[in-house]
Design an enzyme around this catalytic site. Structure first.
Site, mmCIF file in Angstrom:
data_model
loop_
_atom_site.group_PDB
_atom_site.id
_atom_site.type_symbol
_atom_site.label_atom_id
_atom_site.label_comp_id
_atom_site.label_asym_id
_atom_site.label_seq_id
_atom_site.Cartn_x
_atom_site.Cartn_y
_atom_site.Cartn_z
ATOM 1 N N LYS A 1 0.842 -1.200 0.000
ATOM 2 C CA LYS A 1 0.000 0.000 0.000
ATOM 3 C C LYS A 1 0.878 1.252 0.000
ATOM 4 O O LYS A 1 0.681 2.157 -0.792
ATOM 5 C CB LYS A 1 -0.924 -0.028 1.230
ATOM 6 C CG LYS A 1 -1.833 1.161 1.333
ATOM 7 C CD LYS A 1 -2.835 1.008 2.466
ATOM 8 C CE LYS A 1 -3.581 2.327 2.667
ATOM 9 N NZ LYS A 1 -4.575 2.267 3.722
ATOM 10 N N GLU B 1 10.447 -4.628 4.603
ATOM 11 C CA GLU B 1 10.520 -6.049 4.212
ATOM 12 C C GLU B 1 10.246 -6.197 2.716
ATOM 13 O O GLU B 1 10.975 -6.869 1.984
ATOM 14 C CB GLU B 1 9.477 -6.876 4.987
ATOM 15 C CG GLU B 1 9.750 -7.018 6.462
ATOM 16 C CD GLU B 1 9.041 -5.960 7.297
ATOM 17 O OE1 GLU B 1 8.801 -4.832 6.777
ATOM 18 O OE2 GLU B 1 8.732 -6.248 8.465
ATOM 19 N N GLY C 1 -4.983 -1.762 4.654
ATOM 20 C CA GLY C 1 -4.174 -2.882 4.159
ATOM 21 C C GLY C 1 -4.818 -4.227 4.425
ATOM 22 O O GLY C 1 -4.918 -5.077 3.538
ATOM 23 N N ARG C 2 -5.320 -4.428 5.640
ATOM 24 C CA ARG C 2 -5.870 -5.743 6.001
ATOM 25 C C ARG C 2 -7.263 -5.964 5.426
ATOM 26 O O ARG C 2 -7.867 -7.009 5.651
ATOM 27 C CB ARG C 2 -5.851 -5.916 7.514
ATOM 28 C CG ARG C 2 -6.495 -4.802 8.314
ATOM 29 C CD ARG C 2 -6.123 -4.882 9.793
ATOM 30 N NE ARG C 2 -6.649 -3.762 10.566
ATOM 31 C CZ ARG C 2 -6.030 -2.587 10.714
ATOM 32 N NH1 ARG C 2 -4.869 -2.386 10.135
ATOM 33 N NH2 ARG C 2 -6.558 -1.629 11.451
ATOM 34 N N GLU D 1 -4.906 -6.507 14.704
ATOM 35 C CA GLU D 1 -4.431 -5.180 14.296
ATOM 36 C C GLU D 1 -5.599 -4.185 14.347
ATOM 37 O O GLU D 1 -5.404 -3.001 14.624
ATOM 38 C CB GLU D 1 -3.824 -5.238 12.882
ATOM 39 C CG GLU D 1 -2.977 -4.014 12.540
ATOM 40 C CD GLU D 1 -2.074 -4.234 11.322
ATOM 41 O OE1 GLU D 1 -0.938 -4.701 11.469
ATOM 42 O OE2 GLU D 1 -2.534 -3.940 10.205
ATOM 43 N N HIS E 1 -4.473 -33.194 17.306
ATOM 44 C CA HIS E 1 -3.318 -33.982 17.749
ATOM 45 C C HIS E 1 -2.225 -33.079 18.300
ATOM 46 O O HIS E 1 -1.078 -33.507 18.419
ATOM 47 C CB HIS E 1 -2.814 -34.842 16.591
ATOM 48 C CG HIS E 1 -3.886 -35.766 16.091
ATOM 49 N ND1 HIS E 1 -4.093 -37.024 16.632
ATOM 50 C CD2 HIS E 1 -4.854 -35.589 15.158
ATOM 51 C CE1 HIS E 1 -5.132 -37.579 16.025
ATOM 52 N NE2 HIS E 1 -5.607 -36.732 15.126
ATOM 53 N N LYS F 1 9.033 -0.658 14.347
ATOM 54 C CA LYS F 1 9.643 -0.338 13.040
ATOM 55 C C LYS F 1 10.724 0.724 13.221
ATOM 56 O O LYS F 1 11.817 0.621 12.653
ATOM 57 C CB LYS F 1 8.587 0.208 12.074
ATOM 58 C CG LYS F 1 7.628 -0.811 11.521
ATOM 59 C CD LYS F 1 6.733 -0.145 10.471
ATOM 60 C CE LYS F 1 5.548 -1.012 10.110
ATOM 61 N NZ LYS F 1 4.574 -0.353 9.255
HETATM 62 O O1 F6P Z 1 3.031 -2.929 9.820
HETATM 63 C C1 F6P Z 1 1.679 -3.082 9.650
HETATM 64 C C2 F6P Z 1 1.256 -2.721 8.268
HETATM 65 O O2 F6P Z 1 1.211 -1.350 8.112
HETATM 66 C C3 F6P Z 1 -0.088 -3.359 7.962
HETATM 67 O O3 F6P Z 1 -1.147 -2.618 8.419
HETATM 68 C C4 F6P Z 1 -0.015 -3.512 6.486
HETATM 69 O O4 F6P Z 1 -0.968 -4.421 6.011
HETATM 70 C C5 F6P Z 1 1.402 -3.983 6.324
HETATM 71 O O5 F6P Z 1 2.130 -3.245 7.282
HETATM 72 C C6 F6P Z 1 1.999 -3.802 4.966
HETATM 73 O O6 F6P Z 1 1.972 -2.472 4.559
HETATM 74 P P1 F6P Z 1 2.164 -2.085 3.047
HETATM 75 O O7 F6P Z 1 1.079 -2.705 2.264
HETATM 76 O O8 F6P Z 1 2.116 -0.589 3.026
HETATM 77 O O9 F6P Z 1 3.512 -2.594 2.607
#
Ligand code: F6P
Length: 537
Positions: A197, A203, A255-256, A341, A372, A501
């Site tokens: 987003k 990452e 995002g979620r 979240e 199990h 972060k």
């Molecule tokens: O760190 C949490 C977050 O901001 C989530 O809310 C989001 O889904 C995820 O990181 C990834 O964010 P992006 O889509 O901006 O890379």
């Protein structure tokens, strides 16, 4: 007395009652079940009785739920701490819908982007979009959190509908994830989707760069085999992805909650636009139900109220999500983000402290595997864990119907065992049958007692189709919304992820040798260990 206090009083006054006793009331199962289209939620195996339910419904009514729902669907900026509307529902709205933000109808642009994403997905599926080595055989989606969990969960869930290239999902910054994923792939026939987003997530950007370097070793124009999904078109351009392969979305899609739009590009490629449309239709059907059904028959509202009952009233801190559906293996992880979240907040919308527990700790695994592993604790541990079973009446493997029957039997048996338990008398009889007697019989019998009266709900659906999955996901989204409204929190921001972060960014240089003296003793010790051992490895 407030409704919260009335609920607490009601719960206390029936604390010792066995849930099984509630079935003495004729018609309990039917009266405590709700349907939405072809799905059924049975919540009769909870301690909620008629009075408890009417108090819970009063709680929902008095929370301003109806006006909050209208505000969300109407495009109001209900995500107040970020000053944003909350319009994931627009991504699945029907073609005639008009939804305005700041007086502008957002639907035409949304439809145009979906059309472009479908066309691109189709070109990839049909081999018209080619890599250097020809038709695309593999698609790697690089994203994390909402840009990974939703599409990865749904791609697995809809495996029987895959008829496109293979899909892979990379999220973790741990180089092991991308290294293992790329290893068997041919860069010349691989498409990489960078899904973020913000297009700043460390990452994702790190993995995207690694993927580009990997591709550049074999592909003359690696950027040509990249697509991007983001709200930041400037940043995708800076990364070198041509605008025709960039699919934008607005910041009012959290995002979620973003799986329904271009973040679902990987899924679109895997199952095609017709199946994706059916997925959207499922979500839309749940939206209609959520908006139209009276609260007492409203599945998301009832599911939320059951959650409130278990967590905030009974004090059960966790909720186990137990899909008896292997293809929903990633649902618990997806729901961890969606629920934790969204509703893991300590402050109310108005800035005051939340004066009760925030949303629940969500966890789980598919059945029968979990049986199990951790079901021992659920049945005989000292803590009560409300369980949510999910089950399809039919599987997708007609030749394996006998296995599906076993799966169904196990799911129903677990909810029955949780409800019924086994008394000491029954355990004694069992031991006597095995030939034990006296003190040894007593000792052994104690271990075989199940307290029972452990709450569970069961969500039943005919089969895990795209339409059904759409309904299930929208059901959970609205449940989270309702819980958030009742608690008075903002379910749509996520400030709690920021501090870690920031600290990670600051810690990077320290691992490479910078002065650690400002850090606490524990961090200093951990860094010293990593510095020493990483060199040796
Ligand atoms: O760190 C949490 C977050 O901001 C989530 O809310 C989001 O889904 C995820 O990181 C990834 O964010 P992006 O889509 O901006 O890379």
């Amino acid at each position: 007395m407030s409704i919260w206090s009335e609920l607490a009083r009601h719960q206390r006054s029936h604390e010792g009652r066995h849930i099984l006793d509630l079935f003495d009331t004729p018609g309990r199962a039917k009266a405590f079940s709700v349907t939405c289209n072809d799905m059924m939620l049975d919540y009769s195996k909870t301690a909620i009785d008629a009075e408890g339910r009417s108090l819970l419904l009063k709680l929902a009514e008095s929370s301003g739920l109806q006006s909050a729902r209208s505000a969300m669907f109407g495009g109001a900026k209900i995500n107040e701490t970020e000053g944003r509307a909350v319009l994931h529902i627009a991504q699945r709205a029907d073609d005639s819908a008009v939804i305005e933000v700041d007086g502008v109808d957002v639907m035409p642009e949304l439809r145009a982007i979906r059309g472009r994403a479908y066309a691109f997905a189709q070109a990839v599926r049909k081999g018209r979009f080619k890599g250097q080595g020809g038709a695309i055989t593999d698609v790697v989606n690089i994203g994390i959190g909402g840009s990974d969990l939703g599409p990865a969960m749904a791609t697995l869930a809809l495996a029987p509908y895959h008829d496109g290239p293979r899909l892979h999902y990379v999220s973790n910054v741990d180089g092991a994830h991308i290294a293992d994923t790329l290893k068997p792939l041919n860069p010349e026939t691989t498409l990489v989707i960078v899904a973020s987003k913000t297009f700043t997530t460390i990452e994702t950007m790190t993995n995207a760069q690694t993927a580009r370097d990997w591709m550049a070793e074999k592909v003359a124009d690696p950027g040509a085999q990249f697509a991007a999904v983001s709200t930041s078109l400037e940043k995708t351009a800076a990364f070198g992805i041509a605008p025709e392969r960039v699919f934008g979305f607005a910041d009012w899609v959290g995002g979620r909650y973003s799986l329904w739009g271009p973040i679902g590009l990987g899924l679109m490629i895997a199952i095609g636009s017709e199946a994706f449309d059916r997925f959207l239709a499922g979500g839309r059907a749940m939206d209609r139900h959520f908006c139209d059904a009276p609260l007492a028959d409203n599945m998301p509202v009832l599911l939320a109220l059951i959650g409130i009952w278990h967590n905030q009233i009974c004090g059960h801190a966790t909720r186990a999500v137990l899909p008896y559906d292997q293809r929903l293996a990633r649902l618990p992880a997806y729901l961890q983000q969606l629920e934790m979240e969204s509703n893991g907040k300590r402050v109310r919308m108005d800035g005051r402290d939340l004066d009760r527990q925030s949303g629940p700790i969500v966890w789980g695994e598919p059945g029968t595997n979990g049986q199990h592993a951790f079901y021992q604790l659920i049945h005989q541990g000292t803590r009560v864990v409300p369980c949510e079973f999910l089950l399809a009446a039919a599987g997708h493997e007609p030749g394996l119907a006998h296995q599906h029957r076993l799966l169904v039997a196990n799911c129903l048996a677990q909810s029955e065992a949780l409800l019924r338990g086994r008394t000491l008398e029954e355990a004694r009889a069992l031991m006597a049958q095995k030939g034990l007697e006296g003190a040894e019989l007593e000792r052994q019998a104690q271990h075989r007692v199940f307290p029972g009266s452990r709450p569970s709900t069961t969500l039943l659906y005919p089969q895990l189709t795209p339409f059904t999955l759409g309904q299930i996901i929208a059901l959970y989204e609205h449940r989270v919304f309702v819980e958030g409204v009742i608690l008075g929190i903002n379910s749509f921001d996520q400030w709690g992820v920021e501090l870690g972060k920031e600290l990670a960014t600051a810690l990077g240089p320290l691992l490479e040798g910078a002065d650690v003296s400002a850090k606490d003793g524990s961090i200093q010790g951990l860094i010293a260990y990593v510095r020493a051992h990483s060199q040796r490895a």
